[in-house]
Design a protein around this motif. Structure first.
Motif, PDB file in Angstrom:
ATOM      1  N   VAL A 182       0.856  -1.200   0.000  1.00 32.59           N
ATOM      2  CA  VAL A 182       0.000   0.000   0.000  1.00 32.59           C
ATOM      3  C   VAL A 182       0.888   1.244   0.000  1.00 32.59           C
ATOM      4  CG1 VAL A 182      -1.781   1.256   1.290  1.00 32.59           C
ATOM      5  CG2 VAL A 182      -1.838  -1.233   1.210  1.00 32.59           C
ATOM      6  N   MET A 183       1.943   1.203   0.798  1.00 32.47           N
ATOM      7  CA  MET A 183       2.875   2.333   0.881  1.00 32.47           C
ATOM      8  C   MET A 183       3.450   2.668  -0.503  1.00 32.47           C
ATOM      9  SD  MET A 183       6.434   2.347   3.010  1.00 32.47           S
ATOM     10  CE  MET A 183       7.367   1.440   1.782  1.00 32.47           C
ATOM     11  N   ILE A 184       3.862   1.640  -1.232  1.00 29.42           N
ATOM     12  CA  ILE A 184       4.471   1.860  -2.547  1.00 29.42           C
ATOM     13  C   ILE A 184       3.433   2.382  -3.539  1.00 29.42           C
ATOM     14  CG2 ILE A 184       5.387   0.547  -4.547  1.00 29.42           C
ATOM     15  CD1 ILE A 184       7.498   1.338  -2.463  1.00 29.42           C
ATOM     16  N   MET A 185       2.223   1.811  -3.484  1.00 32.81           N
ATOM     17  CA  MET A 185       1.170   2.268  -4.396  1.00 32.81           C
ATOM     18  C   MET A 185       0.846   3.740  -4.119  1.00 32.81           C
ATOM     19  SD  MET A 185       0.047  -0.471  -6.191  1.00 32.81           S
ATOM     20  CE  MET A 185      -1.673  -0.707  -6.503  1.00 32.81           C
ATOM     21  N   MET A 186       0.720   4.093  -2.845  1.00 29.65           N
ATOM     22  CA  MET A 186       0.379   5.467  -2.472  1.00 29.65           C
ATOM     23  C   MET A 186       1.507   6.430  -2.858  1.00 29.65           C
ATOM     24  SD  MET A 186      -2.580   5.521  -1.208  1.00 29.65           S
ATOM     25  CE  MET A 186      -3.593   4.080  -1.338  1.00 29.65           C
ATOM     26  N   LEU A 187       2.733   5.964  -2.632  1.00 30.81           N
ATOM     27  CA  LEU A 187       3.889   6.798  -2.967  1.00 30.81           C
ATOM     28  C   LEU A 187       3.911   7.069  -4.477  1.00 30.81           C
ATOM     29  CD1 LEU A 187       6.266   8.112  -1.529  1.00 30.81           C
ATOM     30  CD2 LEU A 187       7.606   6.055  -1.956  1.00 30.81           C
ATOM     31  N   ALA A 188       3.640   6.007  -5.262  1.00 33.15           N
ATOM     32  CA  ALA A 188       3.597   6.174  -6.721  1.00 33.15           C
ATOM     33  C   ALA A 188       2.493   7.157  -7.091  1.00 33.15           C
ATOM     34  CB  ALA A 188       3.349   4.821  -7.385  1.00 33.15           C
ATOM     35  N   GLY A 189       1.340   7.048  -6.407  1.00 36.76           N
ATOM     36  CA  GLY A 189       0.219   7.965  -6.662  1.00 36.76           C
ATOM     37  C   GLY A 189       0.609   9.395  -6.334  1.00 36.76           C
ATOM     38  N   MET A 190       1.299   9.589  -5.221  1.00 33.78           N
ATOM     39  CA  MET A 190       1.690  10.952  -4.804  1.00 33.78           C
ATOM     40  C   MET A 190       2.647  11.580  -5.808  1.00 33.78           C
ATOM     41  SD  MET A 190       2.233  10.532  -0.747  1.00 33.78           S
ATOM     42  CE  MET A 190       0.918   9.930   0.278  1.00 33.78           C
ATOM     43  N   LYS A 191       3.545  10.726  -6.351  1.00 32.10           N
ATOM     44  CA  LYS A 191       4.511  11.251  -7.322  1.00 32.10           C
ATOM     45  C   LYS A 191       3.807  11.731  -8.586  1.00 32.10           C
ATOM     46  CE  LYS A 191       8.313  10.035  -5.028  1.00 32.10           C
ATOM     47  NZ  LYS A 191       8.984  11.072  -4.255  1.00 32.10           N
ATOM     48  N   ASN A 192       2.603  11.197  -8.832  1.00 29.77           N
ATOM     49  CA  ASN A 192       1.878  11.574 -10.050  1.00 29.77           C
ATOM     50  C   ASN A 192       1.028  12.828  -9.877  1.00 29.77           C
ATOM     51  OD1 ASN A 192       2.740   9.770 -11.933  1.00 29.77           O
ATOM     52  ND2 ASN A 192       1.311   8.169 -11.275  1.00 29.77           N
ATOM     53  N   ILE A 193       0.931  13.331  -8.652  1.00 29.88           N
ATOM     54  CA  ILE A 193       0.129  14.551  -8.435  1.00 29.88           C
ATOM     55  C   ILE A 193       1.006  15.751  -8.828  1.00 29.88           C
ATOM     56  CG2 ILE A 193      -1.074  15.974  -6.718  1.00 29.88           C
ATOM     57  CD1 ILE A 193      -1.568  13.367  -5.115  1.00 29.88           C
ATOM     58  N   PRO A 194       0.571  16.576  -9.781  1.00 30.38           N
ATOM     59  CA  PRO A 194       1.423  17.690 -10.249  1.00 30.38           C
ATOM     60  C   PRO A 194       1.786  18.630  -9.102  1.00 30.38           C
ATOM     61  CG  PRO A 194      -0.540  17.456 -11.627  1.00 30.38           C
ATOM     62  CD  PRO A 194      -0.730  16.555 -10.463  1.00 30.38           C
ATOM     63  N   SER A 195       3.058  19.000  -9.044  1.00 28.74           N
ATOM     64  CA  SER A 195       3.531  19.843  -7.930  1.00 28.74           C
ATOM     65  C   SER A 195       2.922  21.252  -8.000  1.00 28.74           C
ATOM     66  CB  SER A 195       5.056  19.914  -7.942  1.00 28.74           C
ATOM     67  OG  SER A 195       5.475  20.406  -9.186  1.00 28.74           O
ATOM     68  N   GLU A 196       2.470  21.625  -9.230  1.00 25.45           N
ATOM     69  CA  GLU A 196       1.865  22.967  -9.371  1.00 25.45           C
ATOM     70  C   GLU A 196       0.662  23.138  -8.449  1.00 25.45           C
ATOM     71  OE1 GLU A 196       2.435  20.916 -11.881  1.00 25.45           O
ATOM     72  OE2 GLU A 196       3.981  21.901 -13.077  1.00 25.45           O
ATOM     73  N   ARG A 197      -0.053  22.072  -8.236  1.00 22.12           N
ATOM     74  CA  ARG A 197      -1.247  22.169  -7.378  1.00 22.12           C
ATOM     75  C   ARG A 197      -0.844  22.573  -5.963  1.00 22.12           C
ATOM     76  NH1 ARG A 197      -4.746  16.778  -8.937  1.00 22.12           N
ATOM     77  NH2 ARG A 197      -4.762  17.140 -11.173  1.00 22.12           N
ATOM     78  N   TYR A 198       0.240  21.972  -5.484  1.00 16.67           N
ATOM     79  CA  TYR A 198       0.703  22.303  -4.130  1.00 16.67           C
ATOM     80  C   TYR A 198       1.206  23.755  -4.083  1.00 16.67           C
ATOM     81  CZ  TYR A 198       0.395  17.337  -3.034  1.00 16.67           C
ATOM     82  OH  TYR A 198      -0.060  16.068  -2.834  1.00 16.67           O
ATOM     83  N   GLU A 199       1.924  24.135  -5.167  1.00 14.19           N
ATOM     84  CA  GLU A 199       2.461  25.504  -5.215  1.00 14.19           C
ATOM     85  C   GLU A 199       1.317  26.514  -5.183  1.00 14.19           C
ATOM     86  OE1 GLU A 199       4.851  25.434  -8.731  1.00 14.19           O
ATOM     87  OE2 GLU A 199       6.230  23.971  -7.846  1.00 14.19           O
ATOM     88  N   ALA A 200       0.277  26.244  -6.007  1.00 13.17           N
ATOM     89  CA  ALA A 200      -0.873  27.159  -6.054  1.00 13.17           C
ATOM     90  C   ALA A 200      -1.568  27.216  -4.698  1.00 13.17           C
ATOM     91  CB  ALA A 200      -1.855  26.700  -7.123  1.00 13.17           C
TER      92      ALA A 200
END
Lengths: 293, 237
Positions: free
Chosen positions: A174-192
């Motif tokens: 689950v950790m690896i799947m979630m980590l892979a999912g997090m890496k796919n979330i564009p960083s621009e969203r966090y910046e905004a």
């Protein structure tokens, strides 16, 4: 002329799909059909074959022990899946912070998943052993207990124990799947979000969690199916005891087949489990489809 | 106490129950199979298990104590007694060689009015008629079964040799294994040789675990298991 070409084309289509069809038939359709066939037979798989129709299904659906096994399986699967998600997600969030030595931590945290289930069960069985286990020894040494504790002697602690061990074994995937999912979330969203003044918790709630939803649902299907029919860890640690407190359906099926040699009833139990898991998968898939729409 | 929910625990409980006068699957005068799970002897065996745990003469963790754990407990001096065969002496000595000379076997005591009984587990070999290496297999069995090698095996494992002349050897009748030899010379029972007997045998382990846990009374447990046994008999007998 055109119709002859179409005919040839459709024949080639069948020809090219034949290998896949053969594999699907021999590895999935035939074993499933055979299990359903056996579930309607009173058989020792060698010399005795007597058609009993839906007798075993009727017996099982009114059998308090089988219903109890289903209940225990549900409780076990629920807590293991929730545990895996809580631990897996937490560790994925930590590993996603660009820490130093993140790869080393990742490898260490993946170790439980890499170990065979038999090894995991035996290690924990030894650790929890009341007379020579390490856990009692440490607790005794630091003065937290003054006599040996039998961790698996009560129904609740035995079930909690196997849930704990299964969670320890299962969180890495689950950790690896979630980590892979997090890496796919564009960083621009966090910046905004940061520019808009969102806190880390708000970012996690409104960006990370929704971004992980598709992976969450797929992992949920896989995890639920996997742990609902889990056998190895429980069998090796408690054999379904004490007095049936950890007797999940897979243990019930095993005992029916190889303790009782009642292969028909064991197959009927398996078909019921298959039906339950198919229904669960259907609801999950609908959730995924709705998500994509 | 081997209190695990498996064949190892079930076999040991069966011997205790037999020595309490109970037979899990017996035959009545008409030759029909009858269930013995609600007999007084079976209930007495369940009570013995419960009492042994309640008074604290069983090392903790009896539900996880299978044969390997119990043998180690004997070897390490964490347990004083175990229902077992002579081979456990070999296992215990492997865990703790210093225990040599300090272990002994004794027949299981029987309830008043019941003849003491035990079971014999024999390891048999067969050579298939169409075996391509028949001569080699025969030579191997002869090698295993010659007196000298039987005694060598006994010296390490403490298993009682199958040859009578080897059984008579003073080594086999040492203080450590004499009790087992004597028990084997007495009344010996064998379980019914029917394909569905295992369905009956496996009823005992959930029963003794439930009795020890104490969530149900022994009468309730015995009644439930007897009902299951009767259903199995009706389905098969």
């Amino acid at each position: 002329m055109k119709s002859a070409f179409k005919k040839r084309e459709s024949r080639s289509g069948y020809f090219f799909t034949l290998p896949t069809l053969l594999i699907v038939f021999s590895l999935i359709i035939y074993p499933l059909g055979y299990a359903i066939f056996i579930s309607m037979q009173r058989t020792n798989l060698i010399s005795e074959w007597k058609f009993v129709g839906a007798r075993y299904y009727a017996e099982l659906l009114t059998d308090a022990e089988f219903i109890n096994s289903l209940k225990i399986s549900l409780i076990f699967a629920f807590f293991v899946v929730v545990g895996n998600f809580v631990v897996g997600l937490l560790l994925a969030v930590i590993l996603n912070q660009n820490l130093k030595f993140a790869t080393t931590f990742k490898i260490i945290l993946m170790l439980p998943w890499l170990l065979p289930e038999v090894v995991v069960a035996l290690i924990w069985k030894w650790l929890f052993n009341p007379t020579y286990g390490l856990i009692n020894y440490i607790l005794n040494t630091v003065g937290l207990i003054d006599s040996d504790v039998s961790w698996f002697d009560s129904s609740t602690s035995a079930l909690a124990g196997v849930i704990f061990v299964a969670t320890w074994k299962g969180y890495p995937i689950v950790m690896i799947m979630m980590l892979a999912g997090m890496k796919n979330i564009p960083s621009e969203r966090y910046e905004a979000a940061a520019i808009d003044g969102a806190t880390r918790i708000q970012q996690f709630r409104h960006i990370t969690l929704p971004g992980l939803r598709p992976i969450f649902l797929v992992t949920c299907i896989l995890e639920t199916a996997w742990w609902f029919k889990h056998f190895t860890v429980i069998w090796l640690m408690t054999s379904g005891g004490p007095a049936g407190a950890t007797k999940v359906v897979s243990i019930s099926i095993y005992q029916q087949a190889f303790g009782d040699f009642n292969f028909g009833k064991a197959a009927a139990e398996s078909v019921i489990i298959l039906t339950i898991l198919l229904a669960a998968s259907y609801f999950y898939s609908r959730a995924i489809r709705n998500d994509n729409d | 106490m081997v209190g695990t929910d498996n064949g190892s625990g079930q076999g040991r409980f069966n011997v205790i129950a037999r020595n309490m006068g109970a037979t899990d699957l017996g035959k009545n005068a008409a030759g029909k199979y009858v269930a013995g799970q609600d007999s007084d002897g079976w209930k007495a065996a369940l009570k013995l298990y419960k009492d042994a745990v309640d008074v604290g003469c069983v090392p903790p963790g009896q539900f996880q104590t299978g044969y390997p754990e119990a043998s180690v407990q004997i070897g390490k001096g964490q347990a004083a007694m175990m229902i077992t065969g002579p081979h456990t002496i070999g296992v215990a000595l492997t865990a703790n060689p210093a225990a040599k000379g300090k272990l002994a076997g004794a027949p299981i005591p029987a309830a008043a009015g019941v003849s003491a009984t035990t079971s014999l587990n024999q390891s048999g070999y067969a050579i298939a008629r169409r075996s391509t290496h028949r001569a080699a297999a025969i030579a191997y069995l002869k090698f295993l079964l010659n007196k000298e090698n039987q005694l060598r095996i006994n010296d390490v494992t403490y298993r009682i040799p199958s040859r009578l002349d080897a059984q008579a050897d003073p080594q086999v009748n040492s203080e450590m294994s004499l009790g087992f030899v004597k028990a084997g010379e007495g009344k010996v029972f064998s379980n019914p040789q029917i394909p569905w007997y295992n369905s009956i045998a496996i009823l005992s382990s959930p029963a003794y675990q439930a009795a020890i846990k104490g969530d149900k009374t022994i009468d309730q447990i015995a009644k439930e298991q007897a009902e299951k046994a009767r259903k199995i008999i009706a389905d098969n007998g």
